[in-house]
Scaffold this active site. Structure first.
Site, PDB file in Angstrom:
ATOM      1  N   ASN A   8       5.770  -5.475   1.033  1.00 36.57           N
ATOM      2  CA  ASN A   8       5.133  -5.856   2.289  1.00 36.57           C
ATOM      3  C   ASN A   8       6.220  -6.280   3.274  1.00 36.57           C
ATOM      4  O   ASN A   8       6.725  -7.390   3.206  1.00 36.57           O
ATOM      5  CB  ASN A   8       4.145  -7.010   2.025  1.00 36.57           C
ATOM      6  CG  ASN A   8       3.457  -7.461   3.295  1.00 36.57           C
ATOM      7  OD1 ASN A   8       3.582  -6.830   4.342  1.00 36.57           O
ATOM      8  ND2 ASN A   8       2.726  -8.565   3.212  1.00 36.57           N
ATOM      9  N   TRP A   9       6.558  -5.375   4.157  1.00 33.51           N
ATOM     10  CA  TRP A   9       7.660  -5.652   5.100  1.00 33.51           C
ATOM     11  C   TRP A   9       7.271  -6.643   6.196  1.00 33.51           C
ATOM     12  O   TRP A   9       8.120  -7.119   6.925  1.00 33.51           O
ATOM     13  CB  TRP A   9       8.129  -4.345   5.754  1.00 33.51           C
ATOM     14  CG  TRP A   9       8.890  -3.428   4.854  1.00 33.51           C
ATOM     15  CD1 TRP A   9       9.250  -3.657   3.553  1.00 33.51           C
ATOM     16  CD2 TRP A   9       9.419  -2.132   5.187  1.00 33.51           C
ATOM     17  NE1 TRP A   9       9.969  -2.584   3.057  1.00 33.51           N
ATOM     18  CE2 TRP A   9      10.084  -1.634   4.047  1.00 33.51           C
ATOM     19  CE3 TRP A   9       9.387  -1.341   6.339  1.00 33.51           C
ATOM     20  CZ2 TRP A   9      10.709  -0.390   4.014  1.00 33.51           C
ATOM     21  CZ3 TRP A   9      10.014  -0.096   6.321  1.00 33.51           C
ATOM     22  CH2 TRP A   9      10.665   0.370   5.163  1.00 33.51           C
ATOM     23  N   LYS A  10       5.998  -6.904   6.355  1.00 34.19           N
ATOM     24  CA  LYS A  10       5.518  -7.790   7.429  1.00 34.19           C
ATOM     25  C   LYS A  10       6.096  -7.339   8.783  1.00 34.19           C
ATOM     26  O   LYS A  10       6.359  -6.153   8.970  1.00 34.19           O
ATOM     27  CB  LYS A  10       5.850  -9.245   7.107  1.00 34.19           C
ATOM     28  CG  LYS A  10       5.352  -9.635   5.701  1.00 34.19           C
ATOM     29  CD  LYS A  10       5.403 -11.095   5.422  1.00 34.19           C
ATOM     30  CE  LYS A  10       4.898 -11.340   4.003  1.00 34.19           C
ATOM     31  NZ  LYS A  10       4.810 -12.746   3.665  1.00 34.19           N
ATOM     32  N   HIS A  92      -4.842 -10.286   4.124  1.00 36.84           N
ATOM     33  CA  HIS A  92      -3.635 -11.034   3.783  1.00 36.84           C
ATOM     34  C   HIS A  92      -3.781 -12.458   4.321  1.00 36.84           C
ATOM     35  O   HIS A  92      -4.358 -12.660   5.396  1.00 36.84           O
ATOM     36  CB  HIS A  92      -2.404 -10.340   4.383  1.00 36.84           C
ATOM     37  CG  HIS A  92      -1.126 -10.940   3.874  1.00 36.84           C
ATOM     38  ND1 HIS A  92      -0.629 -12.122   4.355  1.00 36.84           N
ATOM     39  CD2 HIS A  92      -0.274 -10.536   2.901  1.00 36.84           C
ATOM     40  CE1 HIS A  92       0.489 -12.418   3.702  1.00 36.84           C
ATOM     41  NE2 HIS A  92       0.730 -11.464   2.807  1.00 36.84           N
ATOM     42  N   GLU A  94      -1.852 -14.362   5.806  1.00 33.77           N
ATOM     43  CA  GLU A  94      -1.335 -14.551   7.168  1.00 33.77           C
ATOM     44  C   GLU A  94      -2.359 -14.075   8.199  1.00 33.77           C
ATOM     45  O   GLU A  94      -2.465 -14.630   9.286  1.00 33.77           O
ATOM     46  CB  GLU A  94       0.013 -13.830   7.318  1.00 33.77           C
ATOM     47  CG  GLU A  94       1.121 -14.593   6.589  1.00 33.77           C
ATOM     48  CD  GLU A  94       2.258 -13.743   6.063  1.00 33.77           C
ATOM     49  OE1 GLU A  94       2.405 -12.586   6.500  1.00 33.77           O
ATOM     50  OE2 GLU A  94       2.999 -14.243   5.187  1.00 33.77           O
ATOM     51  N   GLU A 159      -2.552 -13.822  -4.136  1.00 34.79           N
ATOM     52  CA  GLU A 159      -1.390 -14.449  -3.505  1.00 34.79           C
ATOM     53  C   GLU A 159      -1.724 -15.891  -3.144  1.00 34.79           C
ATOM     54  O   GLU A 159      -2.318 -16.150  -2.083  1.00 34.79           O
ATOM     55  CB  GLU A 159      -1.000 -13.697  -2.229  1.00 34.79           C
ATOM     56  CG  GLU A 159      -0.636 -12.250  -2.458  1.00 34.79           C
ATOM     57  CD  GLU A 159       0.228 -11.696  -1.335  1.00 34.79           C
ATOM     58  OE1 GLU A 159       1.310 -11.211  -1.634  1.00 34.79           O
ATOM     59  OE2 GLU A 159      -0.185 -11.777  -0.171  1.00 34.79           O
ATOM     60  N   GLY A 165       6.342 -16.851   0.745  1.00 31.18           N
ATOM     61  CA  GLY A 165       7.495 -17.098   1.614  1.00 31.18           C
ATOM     62  C   GLY A 165       8.073 -18.496   1.475  1.00 31.18           C
ATOM     63  O   GLY A 165       8.845 -18.942   2.310  1.00 31.18           O
ATOM     64  N   SER A 197       6.582 -15.114  -3.318  1.00 30.96           N
ATOM     65  CA  SER A 197       7.970 -15.380  -3.728  1.00 30.96           C
ATOM     66  C   SER A 197       8.397 -14.630  -4.993  1.00 30.96           C
ATOM     67  O   SER A 197       9.152 -15.163  -5.805  1.00 30.96           O
ATOM     68  CB  SER A 197       8.210 -16.879  -3.875  1.00 30.96           C
ATOM     69  OG  SER A 197       7.976 -17.532  -2.645  1.00 30.96           O
ATOM     70  N   GLY A 218       7.139  -9.659  -0.469  1.00 29.78           N
ATOM     71  CA  GLY A 218       7.514  -9.766   0.932  1.00 29.78           C
ATOM     72  C   GLY A 218       9.022  -9.849   1.079  1.00 29.78           C
ATOM     73  O   GLY A 218       9.721  -8.831   1.071  1.00 29.78           O
TER      74      GLY A 218
HETATM   75  P1  PGA Z   1       6.792 -13.263  -0.185  1.00 27.20           P
HETATM   76  O1  PGA Z   1       5.529 -12.604   0.527  1.00 27.20           O
HETATM   77  O2  PGA Z   1       7.192 -12.375  -1.318  1.00 27.20           O
HETATM   78  O3  PGA Z   1       7.846 -13.348   0.893  1.00 27.20           O
HETATM   79  O4  PGA Z   1       6.371 -14.625  -0.667  1.00 27.20           O
HETATM   80  C1  PGA Z   1       4.500 -11.995  -0.222  1.00 27.20           C
HETATM   81  C2  PGA Z   1       3.378 -11.565   0.684  1.00 27.20           C
HETATM   82  O5  PGA Z   1       3.037 -12.313   1.614  1.00 27.20           O
HETATM   83  O6  PGA Z   1       2.792 -10.482   0.511  1.00 27.20           O
END
Ligand code: PGA
Length: 240
Positions: A8-10, A92, A94, A159, A165, A197, A218
């Site tokens: 997931n490159w966001k 997600h 976010e 998640e 993150g 993470s 991510g």
């Molecule tokens: P992260 O993000 O690996 O940076 O914790 C995962 C995600 O939000 O899909």
């Protein structure tokens, strides 16, 4: 099933950085690791990544709940599908927490996935406050309830919000407890990924858990060397 490794490159990378990263990923995939790779770039690179990636699938990170029309700035299911993506991340954390995405909106998006042959990767997960208040199962059940009427193939990504993150990974055992709960609801055939993470140091132990079928990654998916290492480790796992 082979482990599913989703990147997931966001909202990161410009076009040439994306090209470079895919070059390294293609290199890591060149000895045909037994993994199922999914790259989730931003909308603007769906096409580009779809034509450059030599092995794997493409997912969008989000999608409009509307089919088409006067929705300036929105991206529809059919646009995503025709850009070479086969999957889409939905719900997600976010999106839920920073953009007020609701279960009702996700239900609309699921209908459009079905109509346009996109495989949804539904993200679920609790906040630390919800976990501490003993609401974990209730939150997960409620977030999963949107999938009740969905008849096509889908994935789940668990998640925990407190692990995204933050560098704070759920231990494999803590994650497995929730995955086992999710498994009871979605059945054996639905892949359930863990996210939060995930990195080259913890991927192995996470994937060895019985109900963890893959990872949604991510931060570590943006680092060419580390992500290639994750691909290698996931391939070499002794599967149970
Ligand atoms: P992260 O993000 O690996 O940076 O914790 C995962 C995600 O939000 O899909």
């Amino acid at each position: 099933m082979d482990p599913i490794i989703a990147a997931n490159w966001k909202m990161n990378l410009n076009s040439s950085e994306a090209t470079q990263l895919i070059e390294s990923i293609n290199q890591a995939m060149s000895n045909k690791p037994e993994i199922d790779l999914i790259i989730c770039p931003s909308f603007t690179y769906l096409n580009q990544v779809a034509s450059q990636l030599t092995a794997g699938s493409i997912a969008a990170q989000n999608m409009s709940e509307f089919e088409s029309g006067a929705y300036t700035g929105e991206i529809s299911a059919s646009m995503i599908q025709s850009s070479g993506a086969s999957h889409v991340l939905l719900g997600h954390s976010e999106r839920r927490h920073k953009f007020n995405e609701t279960n009702d909106m996700i239900k609309q998006k699921l209908l459009l996935c079905e109509k346009h042959n996109l495989i949804p990767i539904l993200c679920v997960g609790e906040t630390l406050e919800e976990r501490h208040a003993g609401l974990l199962n209730m939150v997960i059940n409620e977030q999963l309830s949107v999938i009740n009427d969905f008849k096509s193939k889908y994935y789940i990504a668990y998640e925990p919000v407190w692990a995204i993150g933050t560098g704070e990974t759920a231990t494999p055992e803590t994650a497995e407890e929730v995955h086992a709960h999710i498994r009871k609801i979605v059945g054996e055939k639905t892949p359930v990924l863990y996210g939060g993470s995930v990195n080259a140091n913890n991927i192995r132990d996470l994937l060895l858990m019985a109900n963890i079928n893959g990872a949604l990654i991510g931060g570590a998916s943006l680092k060419a060397t580390e992500f290639s290492e994750i691909i290698k480790i996931s391939h070499a796992l002794e599967r149970v």
